[in-house]
Design a protein around this motif. Structure first.
Motif, PDB file in Angstrom:
ATOM      1  N   MET A   1      34.477 -50.920  50.243  1.00 40.79           N
ATOM      2  CA  MET A   1      33.334 -50.060  50.112  1.00 40.79           C
ATOM      3  C   MET A   1      32.119 -50.622  50.313  1.00 40.79           C
ATOM      4  N   SER A   2      31.410 -49.993  51.134  1.00 43.73           N
ATOM      5  CA  SER A   2      30.002 -50.755  51.308  1.00 43.73           C
ATOM      6  C   SER A   2      28.910 -50.781  50.129  1.00 43.73           C
ATOM      7  N   THR A   3      28.170 -51.719  50.151  1.00 45.65           N
ATOM      8  CA  THR A   3      27.254 -51.826  48.967  1.00 45.65           C
ATOM      9  C   THR A   3      26.443 -50.749  48.869  1.00 45.65           C
ATOM     10  N   GLU A   4      25.986 -49.840  49.834  1.00 47.76           N
ATOM     11  CA  GLU A   4      25.279 -48.576  49.693  1.00 47.76           C
ATOM     12  C   GLU A   4      25.933 -47.522  49.058  1.00 47.76           C
ATOM     13  N   LYS A   5      27.176 -47.469  49.484  1.00 50.00           N
ATOM     14  CA  LYS A   5      28.103 -46.322  48.828  1.00 50.00           C
ATOM     15  C   LYS A   5      28.259 -46.535  47.354  1.00 50.00           C
ATOM     16  N   LEU A   6      28.396 -47.907  46.921  1.00 53.32           N
ATOM     17  CA  LEU A   6      28.771 -48.335  45.658  1.00 53.32           C
ATOM     18  C   LEU A   6      27.445 -48.023  44.583  1.00 53.32           C
ATOM     19  N   LEU A   7      26.350 -48.311  45.312  1.00 49.77           N
ATOM     20  CA  LEU A   7      25.003 -48.192  44.677  1.00 49.77           C
ATOM     21  C   LEU A   7      24.890 -46.695  44.230  1.00 49.77           C
ATOM     22  N   THR A   8      25.073 -45.749  45.318  1.00 56.45           N
ATOM     23  CA  THR A   8      24.956 -44.461  45.229  1.00 56.45           C
ATOM     24  C   THR A   8      26.021 -43.709  43.977  1.00 56.45           C
ATOM     25  N   LYS A   9      27.215 -44.235  44.020  1.00 55.57           N
ATOM     26  CA  LYS A   9      28.031 -43.713  43.102  1.00 55.57           C
ATOM     27  C   LYS A   9      27.557 -44.539  41.528  1.00 55.57           C
ATOM     28  N   ILE A  10      27.064 -45.618  41.580  1.00 60.93           N
ATOM     29  CA  ILE A  10      26.400 -46.159  40.416  1.00 60.93           C
ATOM     30  C   ILE A  10      25.308 -45.224  40.020  1.00 60.93           C
ATOM     31  N   LEU A  11      24.332 -44.820  40.853  1.00 58.48           N
ATOM     32  CA  LEU A  11      23.294 -43.878  40.596  1.00 58.48           C
ATOM     33  C   LEU A  11      23.811 -42.612  39.947  1.00 58.48           C
ATOM     34  N   GLU A  12      24.798 -42.051  40.963  1.00 59.69           N
ATOM     35  CA  GLU A  12      25.237 -40.528  40.400  1.00 59.69           C
ATOM     36  C   GLU A  12      25.704 -40.667  38.951  1.00 59.69           C
ATOM     37  N   LYS A  13      26.256 -41.659  38.336  1.00 60.51           N
ATOM     38  CA  LYS A  13      26.890 -42.021  36.889  1.00 60.51           C
ATOM     39  C   LYS A  13      25.663 -42.019  36.085  1.00 60.51           C
ATOM     40  N   LEU A  14      24.786 -42.642  36.639  1.00 60.82           N
ATOM     41  CA  LEU A  14      23.590 -43.121  35.583  1.00 60.82           C
ATOM     42  C   LEU A  14      23.035 -41.782  35.307  1.00 60.82           C
ATOM     43  N   THR A  15      22.838 -41.023  36.219  1.00 63.61           N
ATOM     44  CA  THR A  15      21.805 -39.662  36.395  1.00 63.61           C
ATOM     45  C   THR A  15      22.760 -38.525  36.017  1.00 63.61           C
ATOM     46  N   ALA A  16      23.904 -38.564  35.807  1.00 62.56           N
ATOM     47  CA  ALA A  16      24.875 -37.454  35.473  1.00 62.56           C
ATOM     48  C   ALA A  16      24.496 -37.045  34.038  1.00 62.56           C
ATOM     49  N   PRO A  17      24.419 -35.595  33.778  1.00 65.31           N
ATOM     50  CA  PRO A  17      24.179 -35.227  32.499  1.00 65.31           C
ATOM     51  C   PRO A  17      25.459 -35.823  31.658  1.00 65.31           C
ATOM     52  N   PRO A  18      25.155 -35.900  30.441  1.00 67.12           N
ATOM     53  CA  PRO A  18      26.157 -36.397  29.472  1.00 67.12           C
ATOM     54  C   PRO A  18      27.304 -35.400  29.394  1.00 67.12           C
ATOM     55  N   ALA A  19      28.617 -35.792  28.989  1.00 65.20           N
ATOM     56  CA  ALA A  19      29.614 -34.717  29.016  1.00 65.20           C
ATOM     57  C   ALA A  19      29.601 -34.208  27.554  1.00 65.20           C
ATOM     58  N   ILE A  20      29.744 -32.860  27.525  1.00 66.24           N
ATOM     59  CA  ILE A  20      29.760 -32.213  26.179  1.00 66.24           C
ATOM     60  C   ILE A  20      31.154 -32.505  25.711  1.00 66.24           C
ATOM     61  N   PRO A  21      31.192 -32.624  24.439  1.00 67.90           N
ATOM     62  CA  PRO A  21      32.497 -32.762  23.940  1.00 67.90           C
ATOM     63  C   PRO A  21      33.339 -31.635  23.805  1.00 67.90           C
ATOM     64  N   LEU A  22      34.782 -31.512  24.236  1.00 70.84           N
ATOM     65  CA  LEU A  22      35.518 -30.514  24.142  1.00 70.84           C
ATOM     66  C   LEU A  22      35.382 -29.470  23.162  1.00 70.84           C
ATOM     67  N   SER A  23      35.416 -29.934  21.971  1.00 65.60           N
ATOM     68  CA  SER A  23      35.338 -29.165  20.766  1.00 65.60           C
ATOM     69  C   SER A  23      34.197 -28.167  20.525  1.00 65.60           C
ATOM     70  N   ILE A  24      33.197 -28.475  21.369  1.00 67.01           N
ATOM     71  CA  ILE A  24      31.870 -27.566  21.300  1.00 67.01           C
ATOM     72  C   ILE A  24      31.693 -26.894  22.636  1.00 67.01           C
ATOM     73  N   ASP A  25      32.259 -27.300  23.490  1.00 67.89           N
ATOM     74  CA  ASP A  25      32.019 -26.839  25.048  1.00 67.89           C
ATOM     75  C   ASP A  25      32.394 -25.393  25.106  1.00 67.89           C
ATOM     76  N   LEU A  26      31.560 -24.705  25.936  1.00 70.58           N
ATOM     77  CA  LEU A  26      31.822 -23.383  26.193  1.00 70.58           C
ATOM     78  C   LEU A  26      31.952 -23.422  27.985  1.00 70.58           C
ATOM     79  N   TRP A  27      33.288 -22.831  28.314  1.00 72.95           N
ATOM     80  CA  TRP A  27      33.596 -22.666  29.675  1.00 72.95           C
ATOM     81  C   TRP A  27      33.354 -21.203  30.136  1.00 72.95           C
ATOM     82  N   ASP A  28      32.776 -20.941  31.473  1.00 71.49           N
ATOM     83  CA  ASP A  28      32.617 -20.150  32.161  1.00 71.49           C
ATOM     84  C   ASP A  28      33.753 -19.697  33.147  1.00 71.49           C
ATOM     85  N   ILE A  29      34.018 -18.614  33.731  1.00 76.56           N
ATOM     86  CA  ILE A  29      34.948 -18.384  34.537  1.00 76.56           C
ATOM     87  C   ILE A  29      35.573 -19.285  35.351  1.00 76.56           C
ATOM     88  N   ALA A  30      34.670 -19.816  36.148  1.00 78.09           N
ATOM     89  CA  ALA A  30      34.585 -20.930  37.078  1.00 78.09           C
ATOM     90  C   ALA A  30      35.041 -22.194  36.513  1.00 78.09           C
TER      91      ALA A  30
END
Length: 86
Positions: A1-30
């Motif tokens: 994997m190239s350095t650029e792709k690795l940095l992109t993946k790291i940035l995506e992880k850092l900027t992703a919204p935090p996961a909502i715990p399953l115990s309180i999450d609400l799901w839509d049809i999708a």
């Protein structure tokens, strides 16, 4: 994997919204469709209307009824209730 792709993946992880715990999450049809590996239309028209399916939560909006949401834990429990028994 190239350095650029690795940095992109790291940035995506850092900027992703935090996961909502399953115990309180609400799901839509999708979300339910993705979990069940089904088409959203199948979930909406064939599953969500079953009497045994979890009841929808509809939050109020200014323009009327919002899209149905479902407690993730209830959807998982409903799914598990259909597991075949030996």
């Amino acid at each position: 994997m190239s350095t650029e792709k690795l940095l992109t993946k790291i940035l995506e992880k850092l900027t992703a919204p935090p996961a909502i715990p399953l115990s309180i999450d609400l799901w839509d049809i999708a979300s339910i469709a993705a979990y069940l590996k089904r088409d959203p239309q199948v979930v909406r028209e064939r599953m969500a209307c079953l009497p045994s399916f979890p009841k929808a939560i509809r939050l109020p909006t200014k323009t009327g009824r919002a899209q149905p949401l479902y407690k993730a834990t209830e959807v998982k429990a409903w799914t598990n209730s259909h597991q075949e028994k030996n």
